[in-house]
Write a protein that holds these residues in place. Structure first.
Motif, short mmCIF file in Angstrom:
data_model
loop_
_atom_site.label_atom_id
_atom_site.label_comp_id
_atom_site.label_asym_id
_atom_site.label_seq_id
_atom_site.Cartn_x
_atom_site.Cartn_y
_atom_site.Cartn_z
N ALA A 10 40.25 29.74 29.41
CA ALA A 10 41.14 29.64 28.26
C ALA A 10 41.31 28.19 27.84
O ALA A 10 41.19 27.27 28.65
CB ALA A 10 42.50 30.25 28.59
N PHE A 19 40.72 32.55 24.52
CA PHE A 19 40.36 33.12 25.82
C PHE A 19 38.95 33.69 25.75
O PHE A 19 38.49 34.14 24.70
CB PHE A 19 41.33 34.25 26.20
CG PHE A 19 42.70 33.77 26.59
CD1 PHE A 19 43.08 33.74 27.92
CD2 PHE A 19 43.61 33.37 25.63
CE1 PHE A 19 44.34 33.30 28.30
CE2 PHE A 19 44.87 32.93 25.98
CZ PHE A 19 45.24 32.90 27.33
N LEU A 51 48.16 35.42 28.56
CA LEU A 51 47.10 35.81 29.50
C LEU A 51 47.11 37.32 29.71
O LEU A 51 46.06 37.96 29.75
CB LEU A 51 47.28 35.08 30.83
CG LEU A 51 46.34 35.45 31.97
CD1 LEU A 51 44.89 35.20 31.58
CD2 LEU A 51 46.69 34.66 33.24
N TYR A 54 45.45 39.13 26.87
CA TYR A 54 43.99 39.09 26.93
C TYR A 54 43.46 40.03 28.01
O TYR A 54 42.51 40.80 27.77
CB TYR A 54 43.50 37.67 27.20
CG TYR A 54 41.99 37.59 27.26
CD1 TYR A 54 41.22 37.77 26.12
CD2 TYR A 54 41.33 37.33 28.46
CE1 TYR A 54 39.84 37.72 26.16
CE2 TYR A 54 39.95 37.26 28.52
CZ TYR A 54 39.21 37.46 27.36
OH TYR A 54 37.83 37.41 27.42
N LEU A 68 42.40 27.91 33.33
CA LEU A 68 43.13 27.80 32.07
C LEU A 68 43.36 26.34 31.70
O LEU A 68 44.01 25.60 32.44
CB LEU A 68 44.48 28.52 32.19
CG LEU A 68 44.45 29.95 32.77
CD1 LEU A 68 45.87 30.50 32.86
CD2 LEU A 68 43.56 30.86 31.94
#
Length: 320
Positions: A10, A19, A51, A54, A68
């Motif tokens: 990400a 992402f 998150l 996604y 990330l």
């Protein structure tokens, strides 16, 4: 990672979170990025909900690792998005989403990590040629919601990424107009940093100042409206604002290149410059980049490149 492993990657900035899934193919150093989704930060309350949104799209075939990149200072386990105030904790993310391993990194550190894999013409364009120095450090910087800065340093046969908070350095005006602009903002904000001007809101700050300074134009325009009107040539105040913005980009990039000793080149990234790159050639960005008195010959040898690839930081997140 082996060629059978995948990883969630990400790039979470102040405006959007991007992402994807990174997959390494045997014999290839550059990871393949798949299943990219972009989420507006305004629609989320933090890193974990984004998150989770996604992961919810992935179904049963979800990786157990995540890397990330976030726009702010980070360690591998903790980070804070400067312009949103969001906190990120790797342990909490692992628990919330049943992940085996989460690591955090700086977004421009991730972008820097991708530079070794970028291809001219496809992923970036060269604005200024330089004398190639394969063993020289590379500066990576650029304006978006904030102004990110990172350094890529060659050590033996590897590249070491050094994320920084260079965007928060105090701004150094180079002209009378920039001095007046700086003092105008200092009265309003106190500390005036490079990022004060080199970000989306920075374009609006510059434009409002020029409207007041010159006595004409619409003070209420958004950054997107300013850049659009500047590109169309329909609003002189917008054109002047973007040209001054690009001048400050050039001057600041030259300062940072000197501080980094970036003889390996400079890469400009972020979300703004690719949208206004048709105006770069008519600006004095490159002249201001090298205008450093006795150091001009030094900067003349440094190449300047503009990253155009949308998801380069996802590559860097996977590699790092």
């Amino acid at each position: 990672m082996s060629n059978t492993e995948t990883c969630i990657v990400a790039d979470i900035g102040g405006t959007n979170g991007r992402f994807g899934i990174a997959r390494f193919i045997e014999g290839e150093k550059k990871p393949h990025i798949e299943k990219v989704s972009v989420f507006p930060c305004a629609d989320s309350s933090g890193v974990s909900p984004m998150l989770g949104q996604y992961i919810g799209q992935l179904g049963a075939e979800r990786p157990k690792m995540a890397r990330l990149a976030i726009a702010g200072p980070t360690t591998a386990r903790h980070g804070r998005l400067t312009n949103l105030g969001w906190q990120a904790d790797a342990g909490v993310l692992e628990t919330d989403h049943r992940l085996e391993s989460v690591k955090l990194l700086n977004d421009f550190g991730a972008l820097a990590g991708a530079c070794q894999f970028l291809e001219e013409g496809t992923d970036y364009i060269q604005l200024k040629k330089g004398t190639e120095d394969s063993k020289g450090p590379i500066s990576v910087m650029g304006p978006g919601t904030g102004f990110g800065v990172a350094l890529l340093v060659p050590v033996e046969n590897e590249w070491i990424t050094v994320p920084t908070e260079g965007g928060n350095m105090a701004f150094a005006p180079s002209t009378r107009l920039e001095h007046d602009l700086t003092e105008h903002l200092r009265a309003e904000m106190g500390h005036v940093s490079v990022e004060t001007f080199l970000c989306g809101e920075g374009i609006a700050r510059i434009h409002r100042f020029l409207v007041d300074y010159g006595g004409s134009g619409d003070r209420g325009l958004s950054p997107a409206e300013i850049t659009k009107l500047a590109g169309e040539g329909g609003a002189p105040s917008c054109t002047r604002a973007v040209q001054l913005f690009l001048s400050i980009v050039g001057s600041s990039a030259g300062n940072i290149a000197l501080a980094h000793g970036a003889t390996g080149g400079v890469f400009l990234g972020g979300g703004i410059l690719p949208k206004i790159m048709t105006m770069v050639s008519s600006s004095d960005l490159l002249r201001r980049f090298v205008a450093k008195g006795p150091m001009q010959p030094y900067l003349d040898r440094i190449s300047v490149n503009l990253i155009t690839a949308k998801y380069a930081a996802l590559i860097g997140s996977a590699v790092l």
